[in-house]
Design a protein around this motif. Structure first.
Motif, PDB file in Angstrom:
ATOM      1  N   SER A  88      16.805  54.759  16.533  1.00  0.00           N
ATOM      2  CA  SER A  88      17.518  56.079  16.761  1.00  0.00           C
ATOM      3  C   SER A  88      18.132  56.575  15.487  1.00  0.00           C
ATOM      4  CB  SER A  88      18.514  55.919  17.677  1.00  0.00           C
ATOM      5  OG  SER A  88      19.277  57.101  17.755  1.00  0.00           O
ATOM      6  N   ASP A  89      18.479  55.526  14.704  1.00  0.00           N
ATOM      7  CA  ASP A  89      18.925  55.959  13.358  1.00  0.00           C
ATOM      8  C   ASP A  89      17.972  56.356  12.287  1.00  0.00           C
ATOM      9  OD1 ASP A  89      21.471  55.537  14.163  1.00  0.00           O
ATOM     10  OD2 ASP A  89      21.696  53.628  13.374  1.00  0.00           O
ATOM     11  N   GLY A 108      16.481  59.698  13.399  1.00  0.00           N
ATOM     12  CA  GLY A 108      17.561  60.854  13.905  1.00  0.00           C
ATOM     13  C   GLY A 108      17.504  61.544  14.867  1.00  0.00           C
ATOM     14  N   ARG A 109      16.713  61.092  16.145  1.00  0.00           N
ATOM     15  CA  ARG A 109      16.620  61.857  17.287  1.00  0.00           C
ATOM     16  C   ARG A 109      16.411  60.602  18.462  1.00  0.00           C
ATOM     17  NH1 ARG A 109      10.566  64.542  16.472  1.00  0.00           N
ATOM     18  NH2 ARG A 109      11.279  65.484  18.562  1.00  0.00           N
ATOM     19  N   PRO A 110      16.731  60.884  19.750  1.00  0.00           N
ATOM     20  CA  PRO A 110      16.590  60.027  20.702  1.00  0.00           C
ATOM     21  C   PRO A 110      15.218  59.692  20.934  1.00  0.00           C
ATOM     22  CG  PRO A 110      17.788  62.144  21.306  1.00  0.00           C
ATOM     23  CD  PRO A 110      17.189  62.478  20.024  1.00  0.00           C
ATOM     24  N   LEU A 111      14.977  58.550  21.449  1.00  0.00           N
ATOM     25  CA  LEU A 111      13.648  57.861  21.957  1.00  0.00           C
ATOM     26  C   LEU A 111      13.585  57.863  23.268  1.00  0.00           C
ATOM     27  CD1 LEU A 111      13.780  54.220  21.442  1.00  0.00           C
ATOM     28  CD2 LEU A 111      15.629  55.487  20.371  1.00  0.00           C
ATOM     29  N   SER A 112      12.079  58.104  23.560  1.00  0.00           N
ATOM     30  CA  SER A 112      11.630  57.883  25.014  1.00  0.00           C
ATOM     31  C   SER A 112      11.432  56.103  25.142  1.00  0.00           C
ATOM     32  CB  SER A 112      10.677  58.471  25.143  1.00  0.00           C
ATOM     33  OG  SER A 112      10.674  59.823  25.229  1.00  0.00           O
ATOM     34  N   LEU A 113      11.981  55.700  26.399  1.00  0.00           N
ATOM     35  CA  LEU A 113      11.798  54.286  26.589  1.00  0.00           C
ATOM     36  C   LEU A 113      10.740  54.380  27.779  1.00  0.00           C
ATOM     37  CD1 LEU A 113      15.675  53.029  26.767  1.00  0.00           C
ATOM     38  CD2 LEU A 113      13.879  52.864  24.974  1.00  0.00           C
ATOM     39  N   VAL A 114       9.631  53.378  27.347  1.00  0.00           N
ATOM     40  CA  VAL A 114       8.765  53.037  28.520  1.00  0.00           C
ATOM     41  C   VAL A 114       8.596  51.629  28.961  1.00  0.00           C
ATOM     42  CG1 VAL A 114       6.181  53.409  29.149  1.00  0.00           C
ATOM     43  CG2 VAL A 114       7.189  55.060  27.579  1.00  0.00           C
ATOM     44  N   GLY A 115       9.021  51.218  30.183  1.00  0.00           N
ATOM     45  CA  GLY A 115       9.292  49.974  30.302  1.00  0.00           C
ATOM     46  C   GLY A 115       8.309  49.428  31.594  1.00  0.00           C
TER      47      GLY A 115
END
Length: 264
Positions: free
Chosen positions: A98-99, A102-109
């Motif tokens: 994220s740092d 500088g933007r949100p990330l998508s999580l694929v689990g």
């Protein structure tokens, strides 16, 4: 079979062979991959399932990377549950990515990785753009609903987080858009344990894959690519293209938690 129990033995014992068949479908569908929705370059973190590591998600990550995403594995070795290294490592991984971007990330689990992804979204919603789970039994109410429970419990002495069942008793929606991809042909966890409560920003997508092969099944890959390609801040429910509709059965709606917990 009693509603909510573990998958039937024929599904369970045929999992490895069907996973290989799912990979064969992936190879056959590769000429169609250029038709997948293209990405916007945002970061994506992929979390593996129980007893798996980043090798298991290599096809999925490579596919998403070709679509233009900044794709990352979890880099925490084999997933044996919520050990101290796993819990701290995933949080650090989300913070770092994220740092960095500088933007949100998508999580694929995938499977247990999806349960971890949902936990991360609740703990750090500002860092997560959306959550996509693959065969993840986050609605599990009894150990008997999963044929992986015994393996998971064998590592419980190393776990630092313990959660009772039902796993998500209040069914509180995640603070971010959520997609659960599941299969009636799952031989490891009962498909009903993978159902999200449909809402304005939550949905279920059914595919015809094995549990061990859902991460490289063509229909699942299409659904993942479609979900990730949505503009940031905008989210709509999944609608497969006309030529792919036969690959996506009508999604199910979960039974009330009390009913699911008492059915035996």
């Amino acid at each position: 079979m009693t509603r909510g129990d573990a998958p039937a033995l024929p599904l369970y014992w045929s999992e490895p062979g069907r996973a290989v068949a799912d990979f064969g479908l992936y190879l056959a569908a590769r000429p169609l991959m250029p038709r997948l929705p293209q990405g916007d370059g945002h970061p994506v973190l992929v979390l593996p399932g129980l007893m798996a590591d980043d090798t298991s998600t290599r096809v999925l990550r490579a596919t998403l990377r070709r679509l233009g995403y900044r794709v990352h594995g979890w880099r925490l070795g084999r997933n044996i549950g919520p050990t101290a290294a796993c819990v701290a490592g995933m949080r650090d991984r989300v913070d770092d990515l994220s740092d960095r971007y500088g933007r949100p990330l998508s999580l694929v689990g995938w499977s247990l990785g999806g349960i971890f992804a949902r936990d991360l979204a609740r703990r750090t919603p500002d860092s997560v753009r959306q959550v996509i789970t693959l065969g993840s039994p986050f609605r599990i109410t009894r150990h008997s609903q999963s044929r992986a429970s015994r393996v998971f419990d064998s590592y419980s002495h190393l776990h630092v987080e313990y959660r009772s069942l039902p796993l998500e008793p209040d069914c509180t929606p995640l603070p971010v858009p959520t997609t659960s991809i599941y299969s009636h042909f799952d031989g490891i966890v009962h498909w009903q344990t993978c159902l999200e409560t449909p809402g304005e920003r939550s949905e279920n997508i059914a595919v015809m894959a094995s549990h061990l092969g859902i991460g490289h099944h063509p229909a699942a890959l299409w659904a993942i690519a479609d979900r990730l390609a949505q503009p940031e801040g905008s989210w709509t429910h999944f609608r497969p293209p006309v030529f792919l509709r036969p690959a996506f059965p009508r999604p199910d709606v979960p039974a009330p938690l009390v009913e699911a917990a008492t059915a035996a």
